[in-house]
Structure formats: C-alpha cells, structure tokens
Design an enzyme around this catalytic site. Structure first.
Site: not given
Ligand code: NCD
Length: 304
Positions: A51-52, A80, A101, A129
């Site tokens: 999703r992200t 590496k 991320r 997040h």
């Molecule tokens: C969340 C995350 O990555 O923390 N997901 C997301 O970004 N929508 C929630 C999760 O992974 O449970």
C-alpha cells in the site's frame, strides 16, 4: 527544504492546508494531472510494503511525475553494505523527492540529514508512520467534518504498531480527544506514550475487552498483530486472533461510528464487516493517495 519524519513536523494549521488541498485534488484531479511534470520520486523501501509504496507511486504518477526506486533491500546496494547516508546522497542526484521505509527506527531521519532533496519517512521500524497518520486524519476529517472532540478506540497490537504510535501523537493536538486502548496485556501501548498523555492531561483508558467499550466509540482503529516484530513465533500465534471484529460486535457500536484500519488486514476484521456502511478502511486507502499527492506538492513547493 522540508522533510516529513514525524506527523508533528507540520503544525495543525499546515495540516489543515494540506487536507484542504487533498480534498481539492479529490474533487478535481484533472487540474493536478501535470503539476509534477518532469519531477522524479524515488521510493527506497528496505522493508516490505504494498500500500504505502504503491500509493506513493500512484500519487506521483497522478501528478504527472515519474518514479524510480527499489522495493527490496536485497536488490539495492544496502546488500553490499552501503549506509543510508551514502544512498541518499546518490539518490539526491537522481530524484527530486524520496520516500523511504526502513526496519530500523530513525534511519529515514539519518538519511534526511545528508539529503539534498525532501525525504519522507514511509515507516521506520516500530516507531512512526507519518503518511499513514496523514491518511487517517484526512479520512476522519473528510468523513466527519472535523478532528476534535472524538473518543477513539485503538485496538490490537498497540505495542509494535507504528501507525498507532503516530496517530496518538498527532491526535493529542486536537481538543477533546479521548483514547480507549484495547489490547491484551502483552501488547499494551508503550509507557512513553501513556506518560506523554498524562503530561498533557489527555484522558485515556486501557481495557482488554472490546465489547465493553464499543458503545462509547466515535472511531475504532483496528490493527494487525505485527508478526515481523515478535521475538518468538509462539507468542505471535497465541495473540494473533485475540480480537476479531464481526457483525455481532458491530451491533454494539453507534450508528455513526467509523471503523478504520491501516491495512493489511489479517483476521482482525471479519470480511462480513466490509459491507457495513461504517467500515471506512477501503475509503481510507483512497484518501492515502490524495494526501500523498498533496504532500508531494507541498514538499516540492508546488502547493500554492
Ligand atoms: C502499516 C504499516 O506498514 O505499519 N501498513 C501500512 O502502511 N498501511 C500497518 C501494518 O503493516 O500493519
């Protein structure tokens, strides 16, 4: 130059402007289809995500920009031994903005210190997040009309869930907010958060049974038990199905309660709840694209 590391990096007024822009984009997407023509977003994902990452890619593409990046640390030079500081210096030559991320808390922050382009924290370990929080706030504001005065139940893995930590942090700035934390003993919200709430005189309760508090809630934020942050499989297996929101539990809730979830869902919301008009989690995913479009425009200085 600005980065987004923590939802608190933007003031309440700045967030309002960002959400106004996101709602504007929602109403009139064609008007924004070329504002990022010629711009490049780099997505540097050292940890799995659907999703992200895709919502960032979709957001930049819908603004007319392009996207480069990697979705797996093993396919990048991190394998590496390259540091995030070096990676971002190089990415700064290739792109205009970066979403990162990382499984390590603070890694996007370290990167931002060496970066020549805006860096967006797209999730750092169990820490924060912020773009999920922007998504959550925009969803609430769009569906309810405001962000203050709500009783919010957060349910599930409140210990490891970074979306939960980020959202609490952001909501304390809105007057009249009250939290009800619903979790098993082992997955309670960390002490640093409850200490912060006591310091700020924000009311909260910690309970184990979801049924008991359902009628009080304006919003129920369900979360997945964060398998990847557990130290042993046994504990995960014991706790993973602790809560399952089903239609019987939904009957206890108010007519206008919203159910939110950052997704991915595992078993914590039964699929039968999806048809309930109060289930807002798929609409929430849609708002995630609008808010990231507004954020990219804002950080690139293209918002006014
Ligand atoms: C969340 C995350 O990555 O923390 N997901 C997301 O970004 N929508 C929630 C999760 O992974 O449970």
């Amino acid at each position: 130059m600005r980065h987004l590391m923590n939802p608190l990096d933007f003031s309440v007024e700045e967030l309002d402007r960002l959400f106004d822009l996101a709602n504007e984009i929602e109403k009139n997407p064609a008007k924004y289809a070329h504002v990022c023509d010629g711009k490049i977003l780099a997505t540097c994902f050292y940890e799995p995500s659907t999703r992200t990452r895709l919502s960032f890619e979709s957001a930049m593409t819908r603004l007319g920009g392009r996207v480069i990046g990697f979705a797996d640390a093993n396919s990048s030079s991190a394998a590496k031994g390259e540091s995030v500081s070096d990676t971002i210096r190089v990415i700064s030559c290739y792109a205009d903005i970066c979403a990162m991320r990382h499984p390590k808390e603070g890694a996007p922050m370290v990167a931002s210190e060496k970066s020549r382009i805006p860096v967006i924290n797209a999730g750092d370990g169990g820490h924060y997040h912020p773009t999920q929080t922007l998504t959550d706030l925009l969803t609430i504001r769009s569906l309810k009309g405001h962000l203050d005065g709500f009783t919010i139940g957060l349910c599930g893995d409140l210990k490891f869930g970074r979306t939960v930590h980020s959202l609490i942090n952001a909501l304390v700035r809105y007057p009249g907010t009250r939290f009800i934390f619903i979790s098993p003993e082992e997955l309670k919200v960390p002490d640093y958060i409850t200490e912060m709430l006591r310091e700020k005189n924000v009311p909260y309760e910690e309970v184990i049974r979801l049924e008991n508090v359902m009628p009080q809630l304006d919003m129920l934020y369900m979360t997945r038990v964060q398998k990847e942050r557990f130290f042993n499989e046994e504990d995960y297996v014991r706790l993973k199905d602790f809560y399952v929101l089903d239609t019987a539990k939904m009957e206890l809730a108010r007519e206008d309660m919203l159910v939110l979830h950052p997704l991915p869902r595992v078993n914590e919301i039964s699929v039968e709840v999806d048809d309930d008009p109060r289930a807002a989690y798929f609409r929430q995913a849609q708002y995630g694209v609008y808010v990231r479009m507004a954020l990219i425009m804002t950080l690139l200085g293209l918002a006014s």
